[in-house]
Scaffold this motif. Structure first.
Motif, PDB file in Angstrom:
ATOM      1  N   GLN A 246      40.656  49.331  38.897  1.00  0.00           N
ATOM      2  CA  GLN A 246      40.988  48.239  40.009  1.00  0.00           C
ATOM      3  C   GLN A 246      40.160  47.028  39.592  1.00  0.00           C
ATOM      4  O   GLN A 246      40.645  45.996  39.823  1.00  0.00           O
ATOM      5  N   ASP A 247      38.868  47.158  38.876  1.00  0.00           N
ATOM      6  CA  ASP A 247      38.218  45.769  38.618  1.00  0.00           C
ATOM      7  C   ASP A 247      38.969  45.106  37.469  1.00  0.00           C
ATOM      8  O   ASP A 247      38.862  43.861  37.365  1.00  0.00           O
ATOM      9  N   ASP A 248      39.534  46.064  36.410  1.00  0.00           N
ATOM     10  CA  ASP A 248      40.101  45.484  35.374  1.00  0.00           C
ATOM     11  C   ASP A 248      41.384  44.665  35.782  1.00  0.00           C
ATOM     12  O   ASP A 248      41.677  43.369  35.373  1.00  0.00           O
ATOM     13  N   VAL A 249      42.206  45.224  36.718  1.00  0.00           N
ATOM     14  CA  VAL A 249      43.272  44.566  36.970  1.00  0.00           C
ATOM     15  C   VAL A 249      42.979  43.375  38.181  1.00  0.00           C
ATOM     16  O   VAL A 249      43.864  42.178  38.336  1.00  0.00           O
ATOM     17  N   MET A 250      42.160  43.462  38.994  1.00  0.00           N
ATOM     18  CA  MET A 250      41.602  42.428  39.626  1.00  0.00           C
ATOM     19  C   MET A 250      41.353  41.159  38.819  1.00  0.00           C
ATOM     20  O   MET A 250      41.672  39.931  39.162  1.00  0.00           O
ATOM     21  N   ILE A 251      40.551  41.412  37.637  1.00  0.00           N
ATOM     22  CA  ILE A 251      40.203  40.289  36.990  1.00  0.00           C
ATOM     23  C   ILE A 251      41.307  39.544  36.303  1.00  0.00           C
ATOM     24  O   ILE A 251      41.642  38.299  36.114  1.00  0.00           O
ATOM     25  N   LEU A 252      42.339  40.461  35.972  1.00  0.00           N
ATOM     26  CA  LEU A 252      43.552  40.004  35.397  1.00  0.00           C
ATOM     27  C   LEU A 252      44.463  39.206  36.301  1.00  0.00           C
ATOM     28  O   LEU A 252      44.822  38.187  36.039  1.00  0.00           O
ATOM     29  N   LEU A 253      44.333  39.598  37.744  1.00  0.00           N
ATOM     30  CA  LEU A 253      45.117  38.847  38.620  1.00  0.00           C
ATOM     31  C   LEU A 253      44.667  37.549  38.956  1.00  0.00           C
ATOM     32  O   LEU A 253      45.372  36.651  39.041  1.00  0.00           O
ATOM     33  N   GLU A 254      43.417  37.591  38.996  1.00  0.00           N
ATOM     34  CA  GLU A 254      42.754  36.322  39.478  1.00  0.00           C
ATOM     35  C   GLU A 254      42.800  35.052  38.196  1.00  0.00           C
ATOM     36  O   GLU A 254      43.145  34.051  38.532  1.00  0.00           O
ATOM     37  N   GLU A 255      42.757  35.710  36.947  1.00  0.00           N
ATOM     38  CA  GLU A 255      42.944  34.694  35.786  1.00  0.00           C
ATOM     39  C   GLU A 255      44.469  34.346  35.828  1.00  0.00           C
ATOM     40  O   GLU A 255      44.566  33.282  35.532  1.00  0.00           O
TER      41      GLU A 255
END
Length: 439
Positions: A246-255
């Protein structure tokens, strides 16, 4: 009498006509926004996709025949104008066109169902009933230019991250998140449904070598809502990533979100000015709140929210009073999240799910997914669903499914954030909600 184009071809849109083009011949095409006949001079405002250009017809420079033709024109009729550019500080854009020829391409009927000049305001239902006229307003079509740019930016960002675009079926045999929000259809001799999301197919893709995928496509939800934030047909921007949490895709989403806002601010400055919006590019990382802390924050605002409940509208509004901008809520109770969301191994009552919020508006939901077959079967049963209905989906988890995570971002809700629209119907060309199936 109306005519076809013949050998007439547009040379410029209104925005392309500049004061330094003085005396240059141009051909513009569009709709008649306004006509003002002052006797010795006629002003015609011609509207196209990009703006309004003033056509100035003084009796000293224009033939009596052409003046008579102009006087017969009606508002919102479609015309083509050939003429020469003349600098004019008082005209829109600092230029006017002295006409040499005008061709009437199609005469508009009168009266109009609504006023595209916006001198007379229309209610949202009237506007949607005559959406073709409503979209002639620059304050309205600017929203869709911004939405178009956002979607372009999203695609470009994901392609640069080496994502592969996929297309999944919209006619499906089983539910994604339960059977209460499905549109059933007749599929030959059996029942099928319109897809609630591409979730199951995205996860199946994680068992292939195409392990970073995205899709931008319609989703259908039979929710009986009648709010300013819900639609029954919407565009979802969906992403799934293998070997990620989940942390990986949260970073992707916010970027991706920050990048899209930056691009819209740069590329759509005129449209943003037209609708009166000043975009601020958010800093990353976005704030991250735990669900348990959100419950405390909401209750401190005087809203009664019990732990284990989803956020009510009152709770969302309370969060909007506390938080300004984009932020994540994570650590949601497993009980209120779909079966495919991975529970925390140390505390299974808590899930690896998150929502992305903008003030009081949820715009995205995501999670690390369950990738273990037996756990997934148990989760399906816990939601009161029959695993036999998901046998094709479950098969992908029996032969080497990696850990994976992903999210779905509502294109219309994100557009609301970009444009400050208060009603999600403003961000859809032809909305589909509980009461509207036409036009």
């Amino acid at each position: 009498m109306t005519e076809s184009l013949g050998d007439w071809r547009r040379t410029h849109y209104s925005r392309q006509v500049k004061p330094d083009m003085n005396s240059q011949k141009v051909t513009l095409m569009g709709w008649i926004h306004e006509i003002r006949d002052l006797g010795g001079i006629i002003f015609l405002l011609l509207r196209d996709r990009d703006g309004v250009t003033q056509i100035t017809a003084p009796s000293k420079k224009v033939s009596p025949k052409l003046l008579e033709e102009i006087r017969k024109l009606r508002k919102e009729s479609v015309v083509a104008v050939k003429g020469s550019v003349q600098e004019s500080g008082k005209a829109p854009g600092g230029v006017e066109i002295i006409p040499e020829e005008i061709k009437l391409l199609n005469q508009s009927q009168q009266p109009l169902p609504l006023d595209p000049t916006e001198k007379v305001r229309a209610e949202i239902d009237t506007r949607l009933d005559s959406r073709f006229l409503d979209l002639r307003k620059h304050s309205v079509n600017s929203i869709f230019k911004i939405k178009s740019r956002m979607l372009h930016s999203v695609r470009l960002f994901l392609e640069e991250q080496e994502f592969i675009e996929i297309n999944t079926p919209k006619l499906v045999a089983s539910a994604t998140e339960g059977g209460t929000e499905l549109f059933p259809i007749t599929y030959f001799e059996r029942e099928a449904f319109l897809g609630q999301s591409p979730q199951l197919y995205k996860q199946m893709m994680m068992a292939t070598s195409l392990d970073k995928v995205y899709e931008i496509a319609p989703i259908f939800r039979a929710e009986e809502h009648d709010t300013l934030r819900h639609l029954n047909e919407a565009i979802s921007i969906d992403v799934e990533v293998a070997f990620a949490d989940q942390d990986d895709v949260m970073i992707l989403l916010e970027e991706m979100v920050a990048n899209a806002i930056k691009d819209v601010k740069k590329s759509c400055s005129e449209e943003l000015e037209t609708i009166g919006v000043e975009l601020e590019v958010p800093k990353t990382p976005f704030p991250r709140l735990q669900y348990s802390d959100v419950v405390d924050l909401v209750n401190a605002q005087g809203v009664n929210l019990r732990y284990g409940e989803d956020l009510s509208r009152a709770a969302e509004k309370a969060m909007g009073e506390v938080m300004d901008g984009y932020y994540f809520i994570s650590g949601w109770p497993s009980e209120i999240k779909p079966f495919y969301v991975m529970p925390n191994s140390e505390n299974p009552e808590i899930s690896h799910a998150f929502d992305l919020m903008y003030r009081d508006l949820e715009i995205s939901s995501g999670a690390m997914r369950v990738h273990l077959h037996d756990l997934l079967v148990d989760r399906i049963k816990s939601k009161g669903l029959n695993p036999d209905s998901f046998n094709r989906y479950l098969a992908a988890f029996q032969f080497g499914m990696p850990p994976h995570a992903g999210w779905g971002l509502g294109a219309e809700r994100f557009t609301m954030c970009l444009t400050s629209a208060k009603n999600v119907r403003e961000t859809v060309l032809f909305p589909r909600d509980r009461r509207r199936l036409t036009p």
